[in-house]
Enzyme design. Structure first.
Site, PDB file in Angstrom:
ATOM      1  N   LYS A   1      -1.161   6.397 -23.434  1.00  0.00           N
ATOM      2  CA  LYS A   1      -0.681   6.701 -24.785  1.00  0.00           C
ATOM      3  C   LYS A   1       0.817   6.384 -24.863  1.00  0.00           C
ATOM      4  CE  LYS A   1      -4.637   9.214 -24.617  1.00  0.00           C
ATOM      5  NZ  LYS A   1      -5.459   9.357 -23.410  1.00  0.00           N
TER       6      LYS A   1
ATOM      7  N   TYR B   1       0.837  -1.207   0.000  1.00  0.00           N
ATOM      8  CA  TYR B   1       0.000   0.000   0.000  1.00  0.00           C
ATOM      9  C   TYR B   1       0.873   1.258   0.000  1.00  0.00           C
ATOM     10  CZ  TYR B   1      -3.907   3.081   1.069  1.00  0.00           C
ATOM     11  OH  TYR B   1      -4.870   4.063   1.003  1.00  0.00           O
TER      12      TYR B   1
ATOM     13  N   ASP C   1       0.224  19.097 -21.150  1.00  0.00           N
ATOM     14  CA  ASP C   1      -0.645  17.923 -21.188  1.00  0.00           C
ATOM     15  C   ASP C   1       0.114  16.969 -22.108  1.00  0.00           C
ATOM     16  OD1 ASP C   1      -2.493  15.998 -21.733  1.00  0.00           O
ATOM     17  OD2 ASP C   1      -4.094  17.352 -22.342  1.00  0.00           O
TER      18      ASP C   1
ATOM     19  N   PHE D   1      -7.697  19.304 -24.926  1.00  0.00           N
ATOM     20  CA  PHE D   1      -8.415  18.041 -25.100  1.00  0.00           C
ATOM     21  C   PHE D   1      -9.740  18.117 -24.330  1.00  0.00           C
ATOM     22  CE2 PHE D   1      -9.330  13.578 -23.939  1.00  0.00           C
ATOM     23  CZ  PHE D   1      -9.590  13.142 -25.221  1.00  0.00           C
ATOM     24  N   ASP D   2     -10.713  17.282 -24.726  1.00  0.00           N
ATOM     25  CA  ASP D   2     -12.059  17.430 -24.143  1.00  0.00           C
ATOM     26  C   ASP D   2     -12.115  17.218 -22.631  1.00  0.00           C
ATOM     27  OD1 ASP D   2     -11.528  14.784 -24.933  1.00  0.00           O
ATOM     28  OD2 ASP D   2     -13.621  14.234 -24.792  1.00  0.00           O
TER      29      ASP D   2
ATOM     30  N   HIS E   1     -20.394  13.259 -25.719  1.00  0.00           N
ATOM     31  CA  HIS E   1     -20.100  12.300 -26.801  1.00  0.00           C
ATOM     32  C   HIS E   1     -20.024  10.849 -26.323  1.00  0.00           C
ATOM     33  CE1 HIS E   1     -16.166  13.287 -25.161  1.00  0.00           C
ATOM     34  NE2 HIS E   1     -15.668  12.215 -25.731  1.00  0.00           N
TER      35      HIS E   1
ATOM     36  N   ALA F   1       0.269  13.556 -22.901  1.00  0.00           N
ATOM     37  CA  ALA F   1      -0.093  12.194 -23.314  1.00  0.00           C
ATOM     38  C   ALA F   1       0.794  11.646 -24.436  1.00  0.00           C
ATOM     39  CB  ALA F   1      -1.561  12.160 -23.722  1.00  0.00           C
TER      40      ALA F   1
HETATM   41  N1  F0G Z   1      -5.012  14.698 -22.679  1.00  0.00           N
HETATM   42  C1  F0G Z   1      -4.995  14.288 -23.955  1.00  0.00           C
HETATM   43  C2  F0G Z   1      -4.241  15.054 -24.970  1.00  0.00           C
HETATM   44  C3  F0G Z   1      -5.709  13.137 -24.314  1.00  0.00           C
HETATM   45  O1  F0G Z   1      -5.706  12.743 -25.583  1.00  0.00           O
HETATM   46  C4  F0G Z   1      -6.400  12.418 -23.312  1.00  0.00           C
HETATM   47  C5  F0G Z   1      -7.157  11.210 -23.636  1.00  0.00           C
HETATM   48  C6  F0G Z   1      -6.372  12.889 -21.999  1.00  0.00           C
HETATM   49  C7  F0G Z   1      -5.659  14.041 -21.720  1.00  0.00           C
HETATM   50  C8  F0G Z   1      -7.101  12.197 -20.885  1.00  0.00           C
HETATM   51  O2  F0G Z   1      -6.465  11.037 -20.558  1.00  0.00           O
HETATM   52  O3  F0G Z   1      -8.075   9.206 -21.152  1.00  0.00           O
HETATM   53  O4  F0G Z   1      -6.136   8.810 -19.629  1.00  0.00           O
HETATM   54  O5  F0G Z   1      -8.059  10.133 -18.859  1.00  0.00           O
HETATM   55  N2  F0G Z   1      -7.425  10.855 -24.791  1.00  0.00           N
HETATM   56  C9  F0G Z   1      -8.077   9.655 -25.232  1.00  0.00           C
HETATM   57  C10 F0G Z   1      -8.266   9.708 -26.724  1.00  0.00           C
HETATM   58  C11 F0G Z   1      -9.283   9.285 -24.486  1.00  0.00           C
HETATM   59  O6  F0G Z   1      -8.984   8.852 -27.248  1.00  0.00           O
HETATM   60  O7  F0G Z   1      -7.687  10.564 -27.382  1.00  0.00           O
HETATM   61  P1  F0G Z   1      -7.240   9.715 -20.021  1.00  0.00           P
END
Ligand code: F0G
Length: 458
Positions: free
Chosen positions: A258, A72, A215, A124-125, A450, A217
């Site tokens: 990613k 833990y 950000d 990103f969304d 979405h 990813a």
């Molecule tokens: N930032 C970026 C640029 C992303 O593409 C994503 C996720 C996230 C943050 C959030 O990360 O999914 O681990 O919580 N993108 C996925 C996509 C879902 O399909 O592009 P997460």
């Protein structure tokens, strides 16, 4: 004869795919309310919905899984992850989280307040969602060139420094918690940000005393594009470029699903111990104790190994060549996409492919449904449905680009699968004149609609 390129891995484990009929797909997509998130994976032949958490791990990563320490507190796997983050990215402090949006949730709980403004390149969304959920706003300062899919530009993820400076000047410092730069920029088409642009953003961040966040990813894919497209970087290793990119920022959020090539995981990394301490409180509340933060020990081990593998040129070269291969096929068929090909995906210009479908009937989603019916290919809409409604007026937002994303999972499909996806798209394209009606929404959630939206054919 010149020997063609081939990836430097072979496949040790396979997973069967079901080849469905068009009749089955007609039924399934209707049952899924024309939302591809609603399909069962067994109803999909080639799944290009996302490259997130869908990649194939290496034998080295699986071996690391077996050595996961599930304590833990103070797990050895946590320290493996800490070491990888320090050596590869250069940060002293970090918090594990279960995925990228969890990292956003924890960090933004400390930093973002109602009325704040967060400038950046197209957020990103989930990032935008976490900002707007806190009654703050995200301001997109991406270069105008990104809005023209047919224009070739090596760094369409770049920030327009004038636009950024205008925002930084317009608000008092206390209203701008940080500048958020997404590398590569998913929303603009998996497009990279150049090192020169990063330096320019960092200079503005210093001038106005506003912290800078990546950000991150797809940071390694961003570094690949810097190496292959930016003068002065051609002889530098990816790891060296990565260290330089991160040296300009104060903190980062990461979706490890990613570029760390794991199925689940994320983290936040900081330079400031103070900020790390403040964020730790939220991490413990939302994610878990600070040495696991929602991840198992084995997943932290796979992540540490994945960060190392994901920042090797040879791996990135094979991956990005496969995406470019899909782009080249579409060039052959005359299908418009965001040029040049992105790092993780091809983004089809749905307004050019389905010009007869009105924007209020969601052309990119219509194209996604047609592509599924044609070949069992699952893709994702990056258009008006994803853009949600304006949080204040509640009107639909119609972004400049209405795209259909074909995201390529890492080390998962062969080029034959890519050819199938391209051919299916060509068939839809060939009958585009007959596709004149789109979809209408019958149910939607108030934010990030979405994922769960339900639709009917118009
Ligand atoms: N930032 C970026 C640029 C992303 O593409 C994503 C996720 C996230 C943050 C959030 O990360 O999914 O681990 O919580 N993108 C996925 C996509 C879902 O399909 O592009 P997460």
């Amino acid at each position: 004869m010149e020997i063609p390129y081939a990836e430097s891995f072979r496949i040790k484990m396979v997973e069967p795919l079901y080849r469905s009929t068009r009749e089955e797909r007609e039924r399934w997509i209707k049952e899924a309310k024309y939302n591809l998130f609603g399909l069962k994976s067994s109803q999909v032949f080639i799944d290009l919905l996302t490259d997130s958490g869908t990649g194939a791990m290496s034998d080295r990563q699986w071996a690391a899984m077996m050595e996961g320490d599930e304590s833990y507190a103070g797990s050895a796997s946590y320290f493996n992850m800490k070491e990888a983050i320090k050596t590869i990215l250069g940060f002293d402090y970090f918090l594990p989280t279960h995925q990228g949006r969890a990292a956003e949730n924890v960090l933004f709980s400390v930093l973002v307040k109602a009325g704040d403004v967060v400038p950046g390149n197209a957020h990103f969304d989930t990032t935008k969602g976490h900002i707007e959920f806190r009654k703050a706003s995200a301001v997109d300062c991406t270069i105008d060139e990104a809005g023209d899919t047919q224009l070739e530009h090596p760094f369409k993820g770049n920030v327009d420094l004038n636009k950024l400076e205008t925002v930084l000047k317009a608000y008092p410092k206390e209203k701008i918690p940080f500048i958020c730069i997404t590398i590569t920029c998913n929303t603009s088409g998996g497009q990279p940000v150049s090192m020169e642009n990063i330096r320019g953003i960092a200079a503005l961040s210093q001038k106005y005393g506003i912290p800078l966040l990546f950000d991150s990813a797809r940071f390694a894919e961003n570094a690949y594009f810097i190496k292959t497209r930016e003068k002065g970087y051609e002889n530098k290793t990816i790891k060296k470029i990565v260290r330089e990119m991160f040296q300009y920022v104060d903190m980062m959020t990461m979706s490890s699903k990613k570029d760390a090539i794991v199925n689940i995981g994320g983290f936040i990394a900081f330079r400031s111990e103070q900020l790390f301490r403040e964020a730790s409180i939220y991490n413990i509340m939302f994610e878990g104790y600070i040495t696991y933060g929602g991840m198992s020990g084995r997943d932290m081990n796979a992540l540490a190994t994945g960060l190392d593998e994901g920042t090797e040129f040879d791996y990135l070269d094979g991956r990005i060549r496969q995406v470019a291969y899909l782009g080249a096929k579409l060039d052959e068929y005359g299908i418009a996409y965001q040029r040049p090909a992105g790092g993780h995906a091809i983004f089809i210009d749905a307004l050019k492919v389905l010009p007869h479908v009105p924007r209020e009937e969601f052309p990119a989603q219509t194209l996604a449904v047609e592509l599924y019916l044609e070949g069992g290919i699952r893709s994702t809409e990056i258009g008006a449905i994803l853009a949600d409604r304006d949080p204040v007026t509640r009107e639909n937002r119609y972004p400049q680009l209405e795209l259909l994303r074909l995201a390529i999972p890492r080390r998962t499909y062969t080029n034959s699968h890519i050819e199938v996806a391209a051919a299916a798209l060509k068939n839809v394209y060939d009958r585009r004149d007959k596709i004149t009606h789109g979809l209408k929404i019958v149910y939607e959630a108030p934010i990030m609609r979405h994922f769960t939206v339900e639709m009917e054919k118009n």
